[in-house]
Enzyme design. Sequence first.
Site, mmCIF file in Angstrom:
data_model
loop_
_atom_site.group_PDB
_atom_site.id
_atom_site.type_symbol
_atom_site.label_atom_id
_atom_site.label_comp_id
_atom_site.label_asym_id
_atom_site.label_seq_id
_atom_site.Cartn_x
_atom_site.Cartn_y
_atom_site.Cartn_z
ATOM 1 N N HIS A 1 36.932 36.191 8.577
ATOM 2 C CA HIS A 1 35.717 35.257 7.902
ATOM 3 C C HIS A 1 35.240 36.336 7.447
ATOM 4 C CE1 HIS A 1 32.355 32.831 7.679
ATOM 5 N NE2 HIS A 1 33.042 31.677 8.212
ATOM 6 N N ASN B 1 35.149 25.365 11.242
ATOM 7 C CA ASN B 1 35.503 26.465 11.882
ATOM 8 C C ASN B 1 33.054 26.004 13.017
ATOM 9 O OD1 ASN B 1 34.030 28.555 12.730
ATOM 10 N ND2 ASN B 1 34.248 29.698 10.641
ATOM 11 N N LYS C 1 31.769 28.169 14.790
ATOM 12 C CA LYS C 1 31.462 29.239 14.753
ATOM 13 C C LYS C 1 30.631 29.350 16.430
ATOM 14 C CE LYS C 1 30.361 29.356 9.913
ATOM 15 N NZ LYS C 1 29.297 29.431 8.844
ATOM 16 N N GLY D 1 32.039 24.901 7.050
ATOM 17 C CA GLY D 1 31.199 25.002 8.890
ATOM 18 C C GLY D 1 30.088 24.400 9.073
ATOM 19 N N GLU E 1 31.785 36.215 8.097
ATOM 20 C CA GLU E 1 30.822 36.676 9.250
ATOM 21 C C GLU E 1 31.531 37.600 9.827
ATOM 22 O OE1 GLU E 1 30.296 33.223 10.872
ATOM 23 O OE2 GLU E 1 29.273 31.908 8.306
ATOM 24 N N GLU F 1 36.577 32.344 0.080
ATOM 25 C CA GLU F 1 35.004 31.573 0.687
ATOM 26 C C GLU F 1 33.972 32.679 0.230
ATOM 27 O OE1 GLU F 1 34.463 29.434 4.582
ATOM 28 O OE2 GLU F 1 34.923 31.431 5.379
ATOM 29 N N SER G 1 29.390 25.957 1.899
ATOM 30 C CA SER G 1 28.181 24.621 1.410
ATOM 31 C C SER G 1 29.465 23.406 1.330
ATOM 32 C CB SER G 1 27.142 25.077 0.890
ATOM 33 O OG SER G 1 26.707 25.993 1.532
ATOM 34 N N GLY H 1 26.948 28.672 3.590
ATOM 35 C CA GLY H 1 25.732 28.238 5.038
ATOM 36 C C GLY H 1 24.755 28.721 4.228
HETATM 37 C C1 PEP Z 1 32.674 28.917 6.706
HETATM 38 O O1 PEP Z 1 31.611 28.866 7.784
HETATM 39 O O2 PEP Z 1 33.770 29.082 7.083
HETATM 40 C C2 PEP Z 1 31.568 28.100 6.054
HETATM 41 C C3 PEP Z 1 32.159 27.468 4.895
HETATM 42 O O3 PEP Z 1 30.498 27.428 6.602
HETATM 43 P P1 PEP Z 1 29.774 27.126 5.387
HETATM 44 O O4 PEP Z 1 30.734 25.573 5.068
HETATM 45 O O5 PEP Z 1 28.009 26.857 6.481
HETATM 46 O O6 PEP Z 1 29.338 27.347 4.551
#
Ligand code: PEP
Length: 255
Positions: free
Chosen positions: A95, A9, A11, A236, A97, A169, A215, A175
Amino acid sequence: MRTKLIAGNWKMNLSKAESVTLASEVLHKVPKSAKAQVLLIPAFIHIDAVAQVISKSQLLLGAQDVYFEKSGAFTGEVSTEMLLELGVSHVLVGHSERRHVIHETDAVLNRKLIAATSEKLVGIYCVGETLQERNSGKAAEVILHQLKTGLANLSHDVIAMGHLVIAYEPVWAIGTGQTATPDHAQETHAFIRARLAELLSPELADRIRIQYGGSVKKANAAELLAKPDIDGLLVGGASLIVDEFVGIIQAAEKS
Ligand code: PEP
């Protein structure tokens, strides 16, 4: 057997040129014979450019969001038909966000998931608790609520056709560099699968892929993927770094 799905992703990151470069680098480093599915999810505006790079390859193309109406006066929105025309096969819905920054409601997410899955897209429906919810012992309750509201009135036929993927998630892991331990992730994935069996059917629950996200990096991918209910990863930050993302795909190949 549930085929592993590794999704990147991107973003709201990367220019058009950077998106094209990243897609072609991933394309050249992922073996054609890969047994895991690899999905790239660029920003809307770069989907077409990335599609040109990965068309006729085994890489899949995703979108970060979709609107539930087919067409009309919905300024700024993008329909399922528009995405399909560009070669998109998967779309993220809910998601964290979108839930917590854009404040999309359960009702909107449910409509988006129904629209996506019934229009031949695979909907990746994201669920997960915040740190506050986790600390107050409400994680299970929150995830169950997200499953119930998100999956309401979803056609069992489209789910049986593989059009639904769940992504767990935990918001506190996205993040932040703080990953759920493989045991914690497995426990939650098993909980989600058990609830899917009750909400849908044991047969459908057994077929639905549940990705972990939060992460993920190449250093922790293998131990997450070794767990029986972790069927892929939603990545991400690490998906923007070729070496990291390819390392994660390689971990999936060995799992
Ligand atoms: C995501 O954006 O779905 C995500 C898991 O981000 P990250 O891997 O940066 O934590």
